[in-house]
Motif scaffolding. Sequence first.
Motif, short mmCIF file in Angstrom:
data_model
loop_
_atom_site.label_atom_id
_atom_site.label_comp_id
_atom_site.label_asym_id
_atom_site.label_seq_id
_atom_site.Cartn_x
_atom_site.Cartn_y
_atom_site.Cartn_z
N GLU A 365 -46.32 -6.68 64.59
CA GLU A 365 -46.58 -7.57 63.72
C GLU A 365 -47.97 -8.06 63.66
N ALA A 366 -48.92 -7.58 64.59
CA ALA A 366 -50.43 -8.04 64.54
C ALA A 366 -51.16 -6.65 64.76
N GLN A 367 -52.56 -7.00 64.63
CA GLN A 367 -53.51 -6.01 64.69
C GLN A 367 -54.17 -5.97 65.93
N PHE A 368 -54.19 -7.29 66.58
CA PHE A 368 -55.00 -7.28 67.87
C PHE A 368 -54.11 -8.16 68.75
N MET A 369 -54.17 -8.02 69.98
CA MET A 369 -53.47 -8.60 71.12
C MET A 369 -53.76 -10.05 71.02
N GLU A 370 -54.93 -10.50 70.52
CA GLU A 370 -55.48 -11.90 70.32
C GLU A 370 -54.70 -12.56 69.46
N ASP A 371 -53.99 -11.87 68.57
CA ASP A 371 -53.41 -12.43 67.37
C ASP A 371 -52.03 -13.13 67.99
N PHE A 372 -51.51 -12.47 69.00
CA PHE A 372 -50.20 -13.34 69.23
C PHE A 372 -50.26 -14.40 70.04
#
Length: 968
Positions: A365-372
């Motif tokens: 659901e996200a491109q980078f881990m920071e997005d979560f």
Amino acid sequence: MASSSRMESDGDDEAEVEEEEVEHFDDFTLASSWERFISDIEAVCRQWMADGPKNLLKKDAREVSEDLYKVKSELKFSAKNYCMEYYFGNKNEGKVIDWNSTLHDLQLCFGVKEFLVIAPQSASGVVLDAPEASKLLSAVAIALSNCSSLWPAFVPVHVPSRKAYIGIQNMGTVFTRRFEADHIGSQVPVKLMHLEGLYELFVSKFERQNPFSFVIPKVYFFSSLLHIGLFYASFQSSFYHEANLQILPHDDDVQGDDPNVTESEIDLGGDTHNRTQWDDDCPWSEWYSAEDPIKGFELVAIWSEKVVESSLEMAELENYSPHEAQNWILSPNMSSSLTDSSKGNRIGFASQLCLLLEALNMSFEAQFMEDFVSVENPGSDNLKSSMVIPPPTVIDRVLKELFHDGARFPDVAAAEHKTARAIKGAPLESLFAQFCLHSLWFGNCNIRAIAVIWIEFVREVRWCWEESQPLPLMPTTGAIDLSTCLINQKLHMLAICIERKRQLNEDFQDCIGSQDHSSPQIEEDSLDEDSSSIMQTPGENFDGKRDSSPATSDDSQHSENSVSMVSTKSEDAEPTDLKPSDCIRRGSAGVAGPMMLLKSYQSMHAPFTQEAPLMTEDMHEERLHAVEAFGNSFNFSAQLEKEILASDMSAFKAANPDSVFEDFIRWHSPGDWESDDKKETGSSKSPAIEGSKADWPPQGRLSKRMSEHGNLWRKIWNDAPVLPASEQKPVMDPNREGEKILHYLETVRPHQLLEQMVCTAFRASASTLNQTSYGGLKQMATKMDQLYITMTSALRPLQANHLSPSSETIEDIRRLCGVFEHVEKLLAIAASLHRKFLQAPRLSEAIFSDCCSFYFPRMGTSSSGDNAQKEFDKKQPVRAHERLVVSNMFTPPTANQSWRKVLSLGNLLNGHEPILREIIFSKRDKISGNHYAARTPTIYQEEVETYRMYTCGTSNDLRVALSVVSCD
């Protein structure tokens, strides 16, 4: 008119009389409802007798217990529905074995093998009316007699809690056996709590009903203390005293009966480990505490066929020790969670791996881990509401365990399963594997918690890089293991880069310090030298290997000829006006066998070379794709290897000052040198042959590809300087490669990270469990081997990085979690048995074999089926040398547990009274009579069990079952 009316009235009266006579006529040729009921019972019994056990098993027979099956038929009588069940075994040979096998309640009470039970189809399932019970039993008895069957028949009576029965059996003679059983649920007379009182009860029944002789019988006493079960709670953190009750003899460091230990001294919420848990020494105890699958044991001590003639002998028998019994039978009390696969029922690696799999499914659901964890992410609100992140203190503790307490972990080369390398994950004791194991228990392993801990993990790795601090749990030497996951390869390479960066910094500081203390004249002389000679890599010891002698040291008489030979070849030799220092051999690792230089009568020396640059899996793939993109793969491959070739050529020139390009090819790529001298081999020669002029110079030529005009290798050779490896610029730039690795870790896609975490978590969890000590249980070892094979097959699609959300691979791995849970449960059973039976390994192997046979088909199945409701009831005989081990499991009771001594049933085992006592009294007589089936009455004598009384009771209840043979 009057006469006619009178005649009609007379006719009507006669018709009424005739009708009354018809209504009151009984036709005895028609069967009554009771007779039809008997006929129905007889038909069903004849059908069952005709089929036999083998055919019944093929039809609709259902398993009740081991070697006991039943079939049933529904009947109707007087507007009531009844169910008749026939219980039978597949093996009916021999006598009924008491207590040593799984028996039906009626088999144990009355000593029967196969029998009928008829009961109403009601809520209670028993006959509450005594006349109805007698009529029902009579109907069954008549039906069985009509079909010449000797099956005993029983009818449940009274209320279900009393487990009361009445029964009858046709013995085929003039004698009939009748049965009766009842139960006292409370207020058992003190006299009946002791063996003497039970014996007198049996004698009173005999004296009152004996039709044969009025003598006190010799009682074949099958068991004075036939069934002793001592149960204890297993080690549980919430029950400290119960945990201490079952300390085994091999746990010498724990005292189960220590009165000084109190519950207030136990901190259940802290990290203290006072060995109150049964699995404190198991490898999984670092991550979770498992429930002991063996809650206790049931011990049965058996006396068989002991003759007792008086109540005084019974009183003495009550003081016997269980160690004097002929047989001991042991049965484990297994935890119900073994077959309960409901979600959240059990905490272990398998449950956490399921949560990690759900995180993988959400990682797309996200491109980078920071997005979560980002506030700007529109989907973060839903994530925040459903997924909790642990507080910063927990994060700090995890990072401290990973980076600052790394020394407490064993070596990275810890032993793993032989097939663990087939799973593309990180080794158990590596940094990434420990990170994955911590992530399983961090924030219930949700995607937000994993994102938070990963970001902090990468920050800590960057700090190690910037401060040149060693990366914990990662080797600083060796080749990159391409069979592991990519993140582990990156971390390994980063650890090597950190080490090389630190060495370069230390060397630079040393050089600066040495220059500060050197004389101005030395500083002035050193300005003309190559700056690369200052940056020597410590630890390689090239200077120690350097041969400072002149190049003509091998044979001084050929020194001038050697220099001149080299100088005549302008294309690939050094200029003729060489300085004396240029002929000094440097960086030599020793003579390269019997090979001689082509242009100088000198032995060829193998140089010290730089190690090949380290490459991870993605770097190899990039290089392979680049090669495939060009037509001339050889030239492009050489271009990619230019730095390595130039380094090797420079080192070769330094070790062999008089060498030419052909010499390097003979040493570096022997396949590209076509030799004419058949004698030039790698085998050793005698000094006389090696020094002979006939063998020199070696005859041969370059291969076609090496002799082509404009060959790249020759060009690199001509441009390569004469420098030993210790003075060369490193082939791999640790600063550049380290920054590239950190960039990858900081920008890795979430699904790529989670895929590698899933593979590594499965491998690390299985490797942790594989370190469990379970003795010589071969079945457990086989199960572990099968688990690794299953994991390798199920996790292989994750290596291709082509996974999509909600794909079949996710479902396959979810099923793998179920298999992992089964193995984890069996391993807990194996570990528990091994610890309890260290001195009796045969018992642990036998019990574990029974557990495997019982739980394999039941683990992971629904509990709604009949088989799922069954409990583990396997028993194992205890041999004489194993009794001490078993008895030591029952530690003496504490003072608080001794209050029941006033109600003691006798026959104490280490101060414990039996929780249940079963006794069978029996009297056998020779009776005479005749068979019903004989055409002529035949007088015979046969010894039969005329009286039998079974008692089962404790200090709170008592059950009595009596069977009596009587003459019709």
